[in-house]
Design a protein around this motif. Sequence first.
Motif, PDB file in Angstrom:
ATOM      1  N   ALA A  39     -49.456 -39.048  56.327  1.00  0.00           N
ATOM      2  CA  ALA A  39     -48.540 -38.927  55.204  1.00  0.00           C
ATOM      3  C   ALA A  39     -49.173 -39.317  53.886  1.00  0.00           C
ATOM      4  CB  ALA A  39     -47.314 -39.808  55.441  1.00  0.00           C
ATOM      5  N   THR A  40     -50.191 -40.159  53.928  1.00  0.00           N
ATOM      6  CA  THR A  40     -50.701 -40.647  52.669  1.00  0.00           C
ATOM      7  C   THR A  40     -52.208 -40.538  52.552  1.00  0.00           C
ATOM      8  OG1 THR A  40     -50.759 -42.901  53.562  1.00  0.00           O
ATOM      9  CG2 THR A  40     -48.795 -42.239  52.338  1.00  0.00           C
ATOM     10  N   ILE A  41     -52.921 -41.398  53.273  1.00  0.00           N
ATOM     11  CA  ILE A  41     -54.315 -41.547  52.953  1.00  0.00           C
ATOM     12  C   ILE A  41     -55.230 -41.365  54.134  1.00  0.00           C
ATOM     13  CG2 ILE A  41     -54.098 -43.078  51.005  1.00  0.00           C
ATOM     14  CD1 ILE A  41     -54.272 -45.340  53.037  1.00  0.00           C
ATOM     15  N   GLY A  42     -56.491 -41.150  53.854  1.00  0.00           N
ATOM     16  CA  GLY A  42     -57.461 -41.174  54.887  1.00  0.00           C
ATOM     17  C   GLY A  42     -58.787 -41.258  54.234  1.00  0.00           C
ATOM     18  N   LEU A  43     -59.789 -41.703  55.053  1.00  0.00           N
ATOM     19  CA  LEU A  43     -60.904 -42.070  54.249  1.00  0.00           C
ATOM     20  C   LEU A  43     -62.205 -41.734  54.926  1.00  0.00           C
ATOM     21  CD1 LEU A  43     -59.218 -45.480  53.456  1.00  0.00           C
ATOM     22  CD2 LEU A  43     -58.994 -43.479  52.102  1.00  0.00           C
ATOM     23  N   LEU A 264     -61.627 -43.392  61.903  1.00  0.00           N
ATOM     24  CA  LEU A 264     -60.799 -42.899  63.000  1.00  0.00           C
ATOM     25  C   LEU A 264     -61.239 -41.483  63.335  1.00  0.00           C
ATOM     26  CD1 LEU A 264     -56.951 -43.248  63.379  1.00  0.00           C
ATOM     27  CD2 LEU A 264     -58.128 -41.162  64.027  1.00  0.00           C
ATOM     28  N   THR A 265     -61.652 -41.287  64.577  1.00  0.00           N
ATOM     29  CA  THR A 265     -62.106 -39.981  65.042  1.00  0.00           C
ATOM     30  C   THR A 265     -61.097 -39.411  66.031  1.00  0.00           C
ATOM     31  OG1 THR A 265     -64.408 -40.687  64.815  1.00  0.00           O
ATOM     32  CG2 THR A 265     -63.986 -38.722  66.149  1.00  0.00           C
ATOM     33  N   GLY A 269     -62.626 -34.282  68.545  1.00  0.00           N
ATOM     34  CA  GLY A 269     -63.998 -34.311  68.063  1.00  0.00           C
ATOM     35  C   GLY A 269     -64.132 -33.828  66.642  1.00  0.00           C
ATOM     36  N   GLY A 270     -65.366 -33.579  66.246  1.00  0.00           N
ATOM     37  CA  GLY A 270     -65.617 -33.140  64.880  1.00  0.00           C
ATOM     38  C   GLY A 270     -65.719 -34.312  63.930  1.00  0.00           C
ATOM     39  N   ALA A 271     -65.572 -34.009  62.651  1.00  0.00           N
ATOM     40  CA  ALA A 271     -65.685 -35.033  61.615  1.00  0.00           C
ATOM     41  C   ALA A 271     -64.573 -36.050  61.749  1.00  0.00           C
ATOM     42  CB  ALA A 271     -65.640 -34.376  60.240  1.00  0.00           C
ATOM     43  N   ALA A 272     -64.811 -37.240  61.218  1.00  0.00           N
ATOM     44  CA  ALA A 272     -63.779 -38.271  61.226  1.00  0.00           C
ATOM     45  C   ALA A 272     -62.549 -37.765  60.477  1.00  0.00           C
ATOM     46  CB  ALA A 272     -64.305 -39.539  60.566  1.00  0.00           C
ATOM     47  N   ALA A 273     -61.392 -38.061  61.024  1.00  0.00           N
ATOM     48  CA  ALA A 273     -60.153 -37.668  60.356  1.00  0.00           C
ATOM     49  C   ALA A 273     -59.790 -38.672  59.270  1.00  0.00           C
ATOM     50  CB  ALA A 273     -59.018 -37.573  61.372  1.00  0.00           C
TER      51      ALA A 273
END
Length: 427
Positions: A39-43, A264-265, A269-273
Amino acid sequence: MPRNEPTQGTEGWDGERSPGRRKAVRYAVPVAVAGVAAATIGLVPAFAGSGSPDLPKISAQDLIAKVAKSDVQQLSGTVRVTTDLGLPSLPGAGGGAGGFGGGQGAGKGEDGASAAPQNKLMELASGAHTLRVAADGPEKQRVSIVDKAAEYSLVHNGNELWAYDSGSNTALHSTAPAAGRHGKQHRTAEGLPEGLKNATPQDLAKQALKAAGDTTSVTVDGTAKVAGRDAYQLLIKPKQAASTVGSIRVAVDADNGVPLKFTLTPKSGGAAAIDVGYTNVDFAKPAASTFSFTPPKGAKVVEGDKARAKEQREHGKGIRSHKAVKDVKKDMGGLNVLGKGWTSIATIKGDGSGLPAGKDQGAGKDQGAGGDAGKFLDSIGEKVNGSFGSGRVFSTRLVNALVTDHGTVYVGAVDKQALIDAANAAK
């Protein structure tokens, strides 16, 4: 000095919390972690230095205790933020300044929408961003979002709150609430909006660590250099197969226990979310001038307290009564949480009106807006069926939601089948 190896761990460590607290934490945290992210952020990964430092061995339990005991209140630094949640692009996304003293009125163009924190939170929901952060105890914080063309700053200094958008040269001013006033706040006790306050490794890590229990594996997985500092790497993995979370990795400062990086992955798989980390950090006391703010010459200043008072006059009570809140919950059928741990599913019972019919139900352009809405939902949601009936699953890389044709919503950081199973069981 022996090198730390990824052999020290705790399976199901739950600290010394009371049984009631443990139960509440296990239900709430996995949804909270994924929900905040969606809903808001990720990094994206912080710039880590080369090489892995040699550090004394430490168990996961002791490392978590080190984080819990950390009481660093003074720091300044730069945080790199990137999100890759796989969210669909929806038109008209936005929000008001509500939590920052402006109420709905502050969300309007003439009332300082460009400086409203909620609008900036929407920008953090995708892409790469750079934040400058500073803190000097509970009464002084500053967060600035820096992009190529402009800078956005939130400043809390005592009882003063400022939000400033250099792109529009607009400042939103409000009075910081007293800590704990009325028991609940749209902002934290420290004055900053929850979403932006939680855009730091410390706050994200604390949420993740609360999930440690019998549904979680927690181990120490080596060491790293982050922002030039030695750190242990705490690895958190859900044990429940239906969770969409693959792992959470937290780099913890070996000296003071401050989380320096949070990654957080997804299980896919793939790039970190979600990945947030300091690119540089200083634990010295920031200069007092860091928390001083004077609107630049020519800036439009919006008084959030006045905007809120005006809204209250126009719309009656600014805060819903307990009865009104109960009425809303009754209309929604109430919010319920199914399951536990990382596979907790929040459910809201629908009113039976259902979703607009899509192409699979014979709706077309000649059937007006409902048909168009149905086609749009078909384009972003997958049609599913079960003993519950039918509905659509809307998916991101972390959070999935099932909306039945009767309007009931099932949402969580779980796979599609877990949602269908929950809907079937609740039938």
